[in-house]
Design a protein around this motif. Structure first.
Motif, PDB file in Angstrom:
ATOM      1  N   ASP A  74       0.843  -1.190   0.000  1.00  0.00           N
ATOM      2  CA  ASP A  74       0.000   0.000   0.000  1.00  0.00           C
ATOM      3  C   ASP A  74       0.882   1.245   0.000  1.00  0.00           C
ATOM      4  O   ASP A  74       1.949   1.263   0.620  1.00  0.00           O
ATOM      5  CB  ASP A  74      -0.893   0.033   1.245  1.00  0.00           C
ATOM      6  CG  ASP A  74      -1.865  -1.127   1.276  1.00  0.00           C
ATOM      7  OD1 ASP A  74      -2.710  -1.200   0.366  1.00  0.00           O
ATOM      8  OD2 ASP A  74      -1.768  -1.970   2.190  1.00  0.00           O
ATOM      9  N   ALA A  75       0.414   2.284  -0.688  1.00  0.00           N
ATOM     10  CA  ALA A  75       1.123   3.565  -0.724  1.00  0.00           C
ATOM     11  C   ALA A  75       0.101   4.694  -0.624  1.00  0.00           C
ATOM     12  O   ALA A  75      -1.008   4.591  -1.152  1.00  0.00           O
ATOM     13  CB  ALA A  75       1.924   3.697  -2.015  1.00  0.00           C
ATOM     14  N   SER A  76       0.502   5.746   0.066  1.00  0.00           N
ATOM     15  CA  SER A  76      -0.339   6.938   0.165  1.00  0.00           C
ATOM     16  C   SER A  76       0.560   8.164   0.107  1.00  0.00           C
ATOM     17  O   SER A  76       1.777   8.066   0.298  1.00  0.00           O
ATOM     18  CB  SER A  76      -1.150   6.932   1.458  1.00  0.00           C
ATOM     19  OG  SER A  76      -0.290   6.957   2.576  1.00  0.00           O
ATOM     20  N   MET A  77      -0.055   9.309  -0.167  1.00  0.00           N
ATOM     21  CA  MET A  77       0.711  10.552  -0.262  1.00  0.00           C
ATOM     22  C   MET A  77       0.002  11.637   0.525  1.00  0.00           C
ATOM     23  O   MET A  77      -1.221  11.764   0.473  1.00  0.00           O
ATOM     24  CB  MET A  77       0.840  10.984  -1.721  1.00  0.00           C
ATOM     25  CG  MET A  77       1.587  12.288  -1.924  1.00  0.00           C
ATOM     26  SD  MET A  77       1.604  12.733  -3.672  1.00  0.00           S
ATOM     27  CE  MET A  77       1.470  14.498  -3.552  1.00  0.00           C
ATOM     28  N   THR A  78       0.775  12.391   1.276  1.00  0.00           N
ATOM     29  CA  THR A  78       0.279  13.581   1.951  1.00  0.00           C
ATOM     30  C   THR A  78       1.185  14.736   1.552  1.00  0.00           C
ATOM     31  O   THR A  78       2.240  14.524   0.945  1.00  0.00           O
ATOM     32  CB  THR A  78       0.309  13.414   3.485  1.00  0.00           C
ATOM     33  OG1 THR A  78       1.653  13.124   3.897  1.00  0.00           O
ATOM     34  CG2 THR A  78      -0.620  12.302   3.942  1.00  0.00           C
ATOM     35  N   VAL A  79       0.774  15.931   1.874  1.00  0.00           N
ATOM     36  CA  VAL A  79       1.613  17.107   1.624  1.00  0.00           C
ATOM     37  C   VAL A  79       1.845  17.769   2.974  1.00  0.00           C
ATOM     38  O   VAL A  79       0.897  18.155   3.653  1.00  0.00           O
ATOM     39  CB  VAL A  79       0.944  18.082   0.632  1.00  0.00           C
ATOM     40  CG1 VAL A  79       1.811  19.308   0.434  1.00  0.00           C
ATOM     41  CG2 VAL A  79       0.676  17.396  -0.694  1.00  0.00           C
ATOM     42  N   GLU A  80       3.107  17.849   3.371  1.00  0.00           N
ATOM     43  CA  GLU A  80       3.484  18.431   4.657  1.00  0.00           C
ATOM     44  C   GLU A  80       4.336  19.670   4.410  1.00  0.00           C
ATOM     45  O   GLU A  80       5.423  19.560   3.855  1.00  0.00           O
ATOM     46  CB  GLU A  80       4.249  17.409   5.497  1.00  0.00           C
ATOM     47  CG  GLU A  80       3.426  16.173   5.832  1.00  0.00           C
ATOM     48  CD  GLU A  80       4.220  15.080   6.527  1.00  0.00           C
ATOM     49  OE1 GLU A  80       5.407  15.316   6.869  1.00  0.00           O
ATOM     50  OE2 GLU A  80       3.657  13.994   6.703  1.00  0.00           O
ATOM     51  N   SER A  81       3.819  20.815   4.778  1.00  0.00           N
ATOM     52  CA  SER A  81       4.503  22.107   4.569  1.00  0.00           C
ATOM     53  C   SER A  81       4.880  22.286   3.104  1.00  0.00           C
ATOM     54  O   SER A  81       5.971  22.761   2.785  1.00  0.00           O
ATOM     55  CB  SER A  81       5.741  22.212   5.460  1.00  0.00           C
ATOM     56  OG  SER A  81       5.395  22.094   6.814  1.00  0.00           O
ATOM     57  N   GLY A  82       3.981  21.889   2.211  1.00  0.00           N
ATOM     58  CA  GLY A  82       4.218  22.058   0.776  1.00  0.00           C
ATOM     59  C   GLY A  82       5.083  20.988   0.147  1.00  0.00           C
ATOM     60  O   GLY A  82       5.361  21.042  -1.042  1.00  0.00           O
ATOM     61  N   ILE A  83       5.532  20.001   0.924  1.00  0.00           N
ATOM     62  CA  ILE A  83       6.412  18.947   0.407  1.00  0.00           C
ATOM     63  C   ILE A  83       5.636  17.631   0.340  1.00  0.00           C
ATOM     64  O   ILE A  83       5.105  17.173   1.348  1.00  0.00           O
ATOM     65  CB  ILE A  83       7.655  18.776   1.301  1.00  0.00           C
ATOM     66  CG1 ILE A  83       8.461  20.069   1.326  1.00  0.00           C
ATOM     67  CG2 ILE A  83       8.518  17.618   0.812  1.00  0.00           C
ATOM     68  CD1 ILE A  83       9.586  20.075   2.347  1.00  0.00           C
ATOM     69  N   PRO A  84       5.573  17.004  -0.847  1.00  0.00           N
ATOM     70  CA  PRO A  84       4.898  15.711  -0.953  1.00  0.00           C
ATOM     71  C   PRO A  84       5.651  14.636  -0.160  1.00  0.00           C
ATOM     72  O   PRO A  84       6.877  14.570  -0.193  1.00  0.00           O
ATOM     73  CB  PRO A  84       4.942  15.389  -2.447  1.00  0.00           C
ATOM     74  CG  PRO A  84       5.337  16.643  -3.133  1.00  0.00           C
ATOM     75  CD  PRO A  84       6.072  17.467  -2.135  1.00  0.00           C
ATOM     76  N   VAL A  85       4.890  13.813   0.571  1.00  0.00           N
ATOM     77  CA  VAL A  85       5.466  12.716   1.344  1.00  0.00           C
ATOM     78  C   VAL A  85       4.737  11.434   0.959  1.00  0.00           C
ATOM     79  O   VAL A  85       3.518  11.347   1.067  1.00  0.00           O
ATOM     80  CB  VAL A  85       5.326  12.960   2.864  1.00  0.00           C
ATOM     81  CG1 VAL A  85       5.905  11.783   3.655  1.00  0.00           C
ATOM     82  CG2 VAL A  85       6.001  14.261   3.268  1.00  0.00           C
ATOM     83  N   VAL A  86       5.499  10.446   0.481  1.00  0.00           N
ATOM     84  CA  VAL A  86       4.930   9.157   0.107  1.00  0.00           C
ATOM     85  C   VAL A  86       5.240   8.163   1.222  1.00  0.00           C
ATOM     86  O   VAL A  86       6.392   8.035   1.650  1.00  0.00           O
ATOM     87  CB  VAL A  86       5.512   8.646  -1.230  1.00  0.00           C
ATOM     88  CG1 VAL A  86       4.997   7.257  -1.551  1.00  0.00           C
ATOM     89  CG2 VAL A  86       5.180   9.620  -2.347  1.00  0.00           C
ATOM     90  N   LYS A  87       4.199   7.486   1.696  1.00  0.00           N
ATOM     91  CA  LYS A  87       4.358   6.469   2.736  1.00  0.00           C
ATOM     92  C   LYS A  87       3.969   5.123   2.141  1.00  0.00           C
ATOM     93  O   LYS A  87       2.950   5.020   1.457  1.00  0.00           O
ATOM     94  CB  LYS A  87       3.491   6.793   3.949  1.00  0.00           C
ATOM     95  CG  LYS A  87       3.920   8.062   4.625  1.00  0.00           C
ATOM     96  CD  LYS A  87       3.065   8.409   5.816  1.00  0.00           C
ATOM     97  CE  LYS A  87       3.564   9.740   6.393  1.00  0.00           C
ATOM     98  NZ  LYS A  87       2.749  10.203   7.485  1.00  0.00           N
ATOM     99  N   ILE A  88       4.809   4.115   2.404  1.00  0.00           N
ATOM    100  CA  ILE A  88       4.514   2.778   1.894  1.00  0.00           C
ATOM    101  C   ILE A  88       4.435   1.792   3.053  1.00  0.00           C
ATOM    102  O   ILE A  88       5.028   1.996   4.110  1.00  0.00           O
ATOM    103  CB  ILE A  88       5.561   2.295   0.859  1.00  0.00           C
ATOM    104  CG1 ILE A  88       6.961   2.208   1.472  1.00  0.00           C
ATOM    105  CG2 ILE A  88       5.543   3.181  -0.372  1.00  0.00           C
ATOM    106  CD1 ILE A  88       7.989   1.518   0.590  1.00  0.00           C
ATOM    107  N   ASN A  89       3.692   0.715   2.813  1.00  0.00           N
ATOM    108  CA  ASN A  89       3.549  -0.364   3.773  1.00  0.00           C
ATOM    109  C   ASN A  89       3.584  -1.668   2.992  1.00  0.00           C
ATOM    110  O   ASN A  89       2.819  -1.845   2.040  1.00  0.00           O
ATOM    111  CB  ASN A  89       2.218  -0.208   4.515  1.00  0.00           C
ATOM    112  CG  ASN A  89       2.071  -1.210   5.634  1.00  0.00           C
ATOM    113  OD1 ASN A  89       2.653  -2.285   5.613  1.00  0.00           O
ATOM    114  ND2 ASN A  89       1.271  -0.862   6.613  1.00  0.00           N
TER     115      ASN A  89
END
Length: 147
Positions: A74-89
């Motif tokens: 699984d992968a998801s993306m958030t934006v933290e302080s204008g920076i994309p962050v991809v999290k995988i599991n």
């Protein structure tokens, strides 16, 4: 002269607002990513490779289970302080007694050129018939999908 000052101030304001909106839109754009996972042990191996897109509104999920083994990515993306962050599991049964699982996150500060993260984990098992060293290595790379 007075009208020229008003025009310049208005122009700078519009440019500032538009560039701010374009920066936010760019950080919310989908990212094109690739992941490679390699698990090796004395009793066998598992290789997983996938190319996928992810955005804040469209996570990615892959159930690659078999009849006898559960396997998920699984992968998801958030934006933290204008920076994309991809999290995988990653979760996968690799034998009767063992499963591999890890999570990782990648801040994609340079979305145009992309960013990469790699990692590995090892454990030793003394289970009779399936013991020994077990090593999991992964690499995640992401960049903006639309350039």
């Amino acid at each position: 002269m007075f009208n020229l000052k008003k025009l310049l101030i208005a122009s700078f304001t519009v440019v500032g607002i538009s560039s701010s909106l374009m920066a936010n839109a760019a950080s919310d754009d989908a990212l094109a990513c690739s992941v490679a996972v390699n698990f090796t042990s004395s009793s066998g191996s598992l290789t997983y490779a996938k190319v996928f897109e992810v955005s804040p509104t469209a996570p990615f999920s892959d159930d690659f289970s078999t009849l006898i083994r559960f396997k998920f990515f699984d992968a998801s993306m958030t934006v933290e302080s204008g920076i994309p962050v991809v999290k995988i599991n990653f979760d996968a049964d690799v034998s009767v007694f063992n499963a591999v699982g890890f999570e990782a996150s990648l801040k994609v500060r340079d979305a145009s050129n992309g960013e990469t993260i790699s990692g590995n984990n090892a454990f030793y098992s003394s289970v009779p018939g399936g013991g020994g060293a077990n090593v999991t290595k992964y690499t995640l790379a992401c960049k903006r999908a639309k350039i």
